[in-house]
Design a protein around this motif. Structure first.
Motif, short mmCIF file in Angstrom:
data_model
loop_
_atom_site.label_atom_id
_atom_site.label_comp_id
_atom_site.label_asym_id
_atom_site.label_seq_id
_atom_site.Cartn_x
_atom_site.Cartn_y
_atom_site.Cartn_z
N SER A 227 9.42 8.64 -32.51
CA SER A 227 9.16 8.52 -31.08
C SER A 227 7.69 8.28 -30.77
CB SER A 227 9.63 9.79 -30.36
OG SER A 227 8.98 10.91 -30.91
N GLY A 228 6.82 8.39 -31.78
CA GLY A 228 5.41 8.06 -31.56
C GLY A 228 5.23 6.58 -31.27
N THR A 229 6.24 5.76 -31.56
CA THR A 229 6.15 4.30 -31.38
C THR A 229 6.43 3.93 -29.92
OG1 THR A 229 8.48 4.09 -32.03
CG2 THR A 229 6.82 3.82 -33.76
N ASP A 230 7.67 4.11 -29.51
CA ASP A 230 8.03 3.63 -28.16
C ASP A 230 7.37 4.44 -27.05
OD1 ASP A 230 11.48 4.93 -27.97
OD2 ASP A 230 9.64 5.82 -28.77
N THR A 231 7.21 5.76 -27.23
CA THR A 231 6.59 6.54 -26.15
C THR A 231 5.14 6.12 -25.93
OG1 THR A 231 5.89 8.40 -27.57
CG2 THR A 231 8.08 8.53 -26.58
N PHE A 232 4.51 5.66 -26.99
CA PHE A 232 3.13 5.18 -26.86
C PHE A 232 3.10 3.99 -25.89
CE2 PHE A 232 -1.18 4.96 -28.24
CZ PHE A 232 -1.52 3.61 -28.23
N ASP A 233 3.95 3.02 -26.13
CA ASP A 233 3.98 1.84 -25.28
C ASP A 233 4.51 2.16 -23.88
OD1 ASP A 233 4.51 -1.33 -27.07
OD2 ASP A 233 2.79 0.01 -26.90
N ILE A 234 5.47 3.06 -23.79
CA ILE A 234 6.02 3.43 -22.47
C ILE A 234 4.90 4.05 -21.63
CG2 ILE A 234 7.65 4.91 -21.24
CD1 ILE A 234 9.47 4.73 -23.73
N ALA A 235 4.13 4.92 -22.25
CA ALA A 235 3.03 5.57 -21.52
C ALA A 235 1.99 4.54 -21.08
CB ALA A 235 2.38 6.64 -22.39
N LEU A 236 1.75 3.55 -21.93
CA LEU A 236 0.79 2.50 -21.55
C LEU A 236 1.32 1.69 -20.38
CD1 LEU A 236 -0.44 1.15 -25.03
CD2 LEU A 236 -1.80 2.36 -23.31
N ALA A 237 2.59 1.37 -20.42
CA ALA A 237 3.18 0.55 -19.34
C ALA A 237 3.23 1.32 -18.02
CB ALA A 237 4.58 0.10 -19.74
N ALA A 238 3.34 2.65 -18.12
CA ALA A 238 3.54 3.45 -16.91
C ALA A 238 2.25 4.05 -16.40
CB ALA A 238 4.53 4.58 -17.22
N GLN A 239 1.13 3.41 -16.67
CA GLN A 239 -0.16 3.97 -16.27
C GLN A 239 -0.25 4.17 -14.76
OE1 GLN A 239 -3.09 4.89 -18.15
NE2 GLN A 239 -1.57 4.88 -19.77
N GLY A 240 0.39 3.28 -14.00
CA GLY A 240 0.23 3.37 -12.56
C GLY A 240 1.42 3.96 -11.82
#
Lengths: 420, 621
Positions: A227-240
């Motif tokens: 989960s370190g993979t997708d949650t990393f990108d999800i958090a980046l996408a959800a910055q705003g």
């Protein structure tokens, strides 16, 4: 007289190359301990002994100058090696560098400084990368949010993430919310968030991923699993926006959360949809989930490694070095990545054939690189909370774990100019 | 968010109408019900804006219908329209005579909106509206728990206590909060207050504390406060039991024993609690403490119901302790060493026999005495007497069978091989299967071996190696390999017979005689296949008789003379071990171990050897 002189010179010439010796650490089926072989290689690099990685040669073997210390260490660690004289080494190098074979030599020079991102708290699941590094005896430092925000990442060449949740949803272990470890985990996260001026853990974690993103952009190497993979990108996408259900952060998700996702910020994935169900053990539709029932069996579930040009695509070749072309599958909170959600330009290193699912990928961001590897533990088909850690003494030849260890060596590679 | 079904909704609706505080209640007609149901379905499907439109109209039409207000507020919250929700609540606050619940809700929304200062001020306002009501503090506390403001929740409840002048209010809530905020000492204080009022809550307290005792710090703080509690209120049993439990959780068995001792005395438990604790300590490998606990029971309550079990338990602990410490009763020269735990165990067992002659444990204790005499004190006369008594008094019991096996072993030691054969044969006939039968079978094989009857030995070993799950299978296979490798070249197997007789001497503890015979045999047989076994046994005997240097020499000689022997690697390992343990020469030991890796890389000893090298090098692996 002349004959005697000629014979002396001839003998001297013969003795010279024959006496120069190297140690070949084969990484094919003849190796007694594949995982410790990486450790000895790292150990040699730490002592300023250069190592040549012979890509695609006998499973990705290593060539080291023979010294009593190296040889003794190999014996003590139980790693099989072969002694080559000068002419044998020359023959091997010649074979590897030949245009006729898909092999090449990569010189490993400087051991990377490794940081493992993980909390101090003992959590009831194993961390495959920590297990691999520990078994192979590769030194590393543990860092977490405080150190990341303090700028300590600059001291490291390589950062590893395993079963982390950068979305601030505590791994979506809603069913375990009364367990002592969950209470402690949540509490520590809240304290950290408050310390850094954040009301919500999700907001705090967003800052952490931004710092990691900058680190990679500045030349850092990132390896993430499960989960370190997708949650990393999800958090980046959800910055705003707020994509976290109120069960985890006390307030509802933003009504326009989906529309507010910014995929330009992510590393590997695009056009994905986070899961807003607090009780669902998935973070998004990036993960394909466990295989279909007929394949959900360690005996039949596998993924295939792609072959790359060792001469022109050295990085993906290094990352896929193995003694087998297919690796048995293993499930995780994030198992495989849906192929259609992967950004173009990301290199696919391995996939589950025929299912449109990618297991292992690699890409660049700025000056640095990232590698994402799905699944939790290569030698535990389905690792549950509370299960004991895998004993790598029983899995010395694990191809799945080799993929992890390939990642710690490739930052040590000397950058070679491409042939023109 | 709550989504109630239509029927339940109707009940809620009618209740909210009947509970309305406005004197002129407005009726809810069927169209409103229908529109409300539609709004509910929009809420369930996440179409909050559509739900809000309906609910706003409904609320405007019927502002005193509580459920309309409630749903509208929830809908605003779902889309984070906190300002609108707050406005709605403000109207309720103005209308309601007792608006505390609305004020706390407003405070919560202000917090979610990000106005932390405003939210705290509003919560305080709720408290100030009625500082003498405990339910106000609880309302505020629950509101704070919803947003996980634990520290502020503590402040509120503590304020409540002060304002209400009652220090026993909110005990369990505060205890939970203190644990959540890692103030474990304070949590324990609250639990002690609870136990002061009701000692029967001990199990509840333990269950509440357990999840938070995961760190040393938590345990230390908890123990410290519990100790103070016991010192302050020494007659509260629950306090002491809690403290004892904390000590056990922390591995402080000795301190736990002191507490249980006190409880036992104060509560006149007559050793029951101490006996239970002794077993807990034994399970926790705190043998010395377990021993002391057993001893305590016996000293204070020699006639109590726990006394027999305690006495037997004491003997077992003493034996276990002696074994753990590797204690011996005689030195290499055969001189009696000073009294140790084996002596104490023997005395304890004998005391048991005297004090409890009718107890069910009597046969087992009697047998243990026999085994101690046989294997530890080498007093075969006493052993024989005791073991025979077990067989005579308790025939056809497992204990009697075990005693028969021990007698057979002793017969071998005393060179009464015929008697030994009879014992084991009878045992085998009685039992046929099971671990004891396998052991008896193996002893019979050995007897044949000692007498040079190798065909018979082979027959027994073949039978035993069929079931490889048994413990003796390995020994049987080793015996078989010995025969295959070392018989001949003469038809009478003379070298092997002599070696077999020497093996018997070793078993009979006739070290010097055995050593001489081995030396003679070594000289006789030259490079016979057996010569490596002879040299290896000789080295072992030299070590046993204290000739360490000679032993090391013999062990190092073996691989030189018998390069291909499977004993070579093992010899080097033994030599390395002696160099480390008896000579204290770590570097030489490492070099010896390294020889195994270089010269015998395929040996079964390699894994152990690597571990030893790593250990001696100080590697943290």
């Amino acid at each position: 007289m002349k004959n005697r002189l000629f014979m002396t010179v001839l003998i001297a010439l013969l003795i010279g190359p024959v006496q120069a010796q190297d140690l070949l650490i084969p990484m094919d089926d003849s190796q007694s301990d594949h995982l410790k072989a990486y450790g000895v290689t790292f150990w040699s690099l730490n002592r300023s002994i250069d190592v040549d990685w012979l890509l695609n040669y006998r499973g990705g073997s290593f060539l080291i100058s023979r010294t009593p210390e190296v040889e003794n260490e190999l014996r003590v660690r139980g790693v099989r090696y072969e002694v080559l004289n000068g002419s044998q080494t020359a023959a091997v190098i010649s074979e590897v560098e030949s245009d006729a074979s898909n092999t090449s030599v990569v010189r490993l020079e400087k051991p990377p400084k490794i940081a493992v991102y993980a909390p101090d708290q003992t959590l009831p699941w194993d961390d495959a990368v920590l297990l691999a590094l520990t078994y192979a005896e590769v030194p590393y430092d543990m860092i977490y949010d405080d150190q990341v925000l303090a700028g300590d990442l600059e001291d490291y060449d390589w950062l590893h993430l395993h079963h982390e949740d950068f979305t601030g949803q505590y791994g979506k272990f809603f069913n375990y919310r009364s367990a002592p470890w969950y209470i402690e985990q949540q509490r520590q996260a809240e304290i950290s968030a408050r310390k850094h001026g954040y009301r919500k853990v999700s907001d705090f974690k967003r800052e952490v991923v931004q710092v990691i993103r900058e680190y990679v952009g500045g030349g850092g190497f990132l390896f993430a699993m499960c989960s370190g993979t997708d949650t990393f990108d999800i958090a980046l996408a959800a910055q705003g926006t707020d994509i976290v259900p109120m069960e985890y952060d006390g307030d509802p998700i933003d009504p326009d959360a989906l529309a507010s996702l910014d995929f330009s910020e992510t590393f590997a994935f695009t056009d994905f949809r986070p899961s807003f169900n607090s009780r669902e053990y998935e973070h998004s539709n990036i993960d394909s989930g466990p295989p279909p029932p007929q394949l959900r069996n360690p005996a039949v579930d596998y993924f295939t490694l792609f072959e790359f040009s060792a001469k022109y695509d050295q990085v993906p070749t290094m990352l896929t070095q193995n003694h087998v072309p297919t690796v048995k599958g293993f499930i995780g909170q994030t198992t495989n990545f849906i192929k259609t959600l992967i950004k173009p330009g990301v290199v696919i290193l391995a996939e589950a054939p025929g299912r449109g699912e990618v297991r292992y990928l690699h890409g660049t961001f700025g000056e640095g690189t990232f590698t994402f590897y799905g699944g939790h533990d290569p030698e535990d088909y389905q690792h549950f909370v509370g299960d004991p850690a895998t004993d790598l003494n029983l899995h010395k030849h694990s191809p799945g774990y080799r993929l992890i260890l390939n990642n710690i060596l490739f930052p040590a590679a000397k950058k070679k100019k491409q042939k023109t | 968010m709550l989504y109630i079904r239509p029927f339940a909704f109707l009940i809620a609706l009618s209740l909210s109408v009947s509970l309305s505080t406005v004197s002129s209640a407005q009726s809810v007609d069927s169209t409103q019900v229908g529109r409300f149901q539609l709004a509910e379905s929009f809420m369930r499907s996440g179409q909050f804006q559509r739900a809000i439109s309906l609910l706003e109209d409904l609320y405007q039409d019927s502002p005193n219908t509580h459920v309309f207000y409630e749903r509208l507020r929830e809908a605003y919250e779902s889309v984070k329209r906190y300002d609108d929700a707050i406005l709605l609540i403000d109207r309720k606050i103005q209308q309601d005579a007792s608006p505390v619940v609305y004020i706390t809700d407003k405070a919560r929304l202000l917090f979610l909106k990000g106005d932390e200062a405003g939210s705290k001020a509003t919560w305080q306002l709720a408290i100030d509206s009625n500082v003498t009501s405990s339910s106000v503090y609880l309302m505020v506390y629950r509101s704070l728990m919803q947003v996980r403001l634990f520290d502020f929740a503590i402040e509120v409840l503590e304020q409540g206590r002060d304002n209400l002048g009652n220090a026993s209010l909110f005990q369990t809530d505060l205890a939970q909060l203190y644990n959540l905020t890692s103030q474990h000492g304070k949590a324990v204080s609250q639990y002690l207050e609870l136990l002061k009022i009701n000692q029967n809550q001990l199990n509840y307290v333990r269950s509440q504390m357990s999840p938070f005792l995961t760190s040393d710090e938590a345990l230390d703080k908890s123990i410290s406060v519990a100790e103070e509690g016991v010192a302050t209120v020494p007659l509260n049993r629950a306090f002491r039991e809690l403290l004892a439990w904390l000590y056990v959780e922390d591995g402080q068995f000795r301190s736990a024993l002191d507490v249980y001792r006190a409880i036992d005395r104060l509560e006149r438990e007559e050793g029951r609690l101490l006996f239970t604790f002794a077993q807990i300590a034994a399970d926790g490998a705190a043998y010395d403490v377990a021993l002391e606990a057993f001893d305590e029971v016996l000293r204070r309550y020699p006639d109590g119901s726990s006394a027999p079990d305690a006495l037997r338990g004491l003997g077992l602990m003493q034996e276990m302790w002696a074994e753990t410490l590797g204690e011996q009763v005689f030195d290499i020269a055969g001189n009696r060493l000073e009294r140790n735990h084996y002596d104490e165990a023997l005395d304890t067992y004998q005391r048991f026999l005297i004090d409890h002659p009718q107890h069910p444990h009597f046969p087992d204790v009697l047998r243990r005495i026999g085994v101690l005499h046989q294997d530890i004190f080498f007093d075969y006369t006493a052993a024989s007497t005791v073991l025979t008594e077990v067989i005579t008094r308790y025939p056809q019991t497992m204990t009697a069978n075990q005693a028969a096996y021990d007698l057979g072993r002793m017969a071998i030691t005393e060179n009464r091989l015929g008697d030994a054969r009879i014992q084991f044969s009878r045992l085998l006939t009685r039992l046929r299967t099971g671990e004891l039968a396998d052991l008896a079978r193996y002893e019979l094989a050995l007897l044949h071996f000692y007498k040079g009857e190798f065909e018979a030995t082979d027959g027994f070993t073949r039978a035993m190696q069929e079931n490889t799950s048994t413990d003796v299978a390995n020994d049987a296979i080793a015996m078989k390999v010995m025969l295959i490798e070392n018989r001949g070249p003469d038809s009478l197997d003379v070298p092997l017979r002599k070696f077999a007789r020497t093996s018997l001497l070793i078993r009979q503890r006739k070290w010097e005689t055995a050593l001489h015979q081995l030396e003679d045999l070594e000289a006789e047989i030259g490079l016979h296949a057996l010569s490596d076994d002879v040299l290896f046994s000789k080295a072992g005997l030299q070590a046993r008789t204290g000739a360490i240097d000679a032993a090391i020499q013999s062990y190092l000689e073996l691989p030189l003379v018998h390069e291909g022997s499977f004993l070579s690697a093992r010899s080097l390992f033994e030599a390395g071990s002696l160099q480390e343990t008896h000579l204290g020469d770590t570097d030489t030991a490492i070099r010896t171990f390294e020889r195994i890796l270089t010269e015998y890389p395929g040996s079964l000893m390699v894994k152990e050897t690597r571990a030893e090298i790593r250990r001696l090098r100080g590697d943290e692996v």
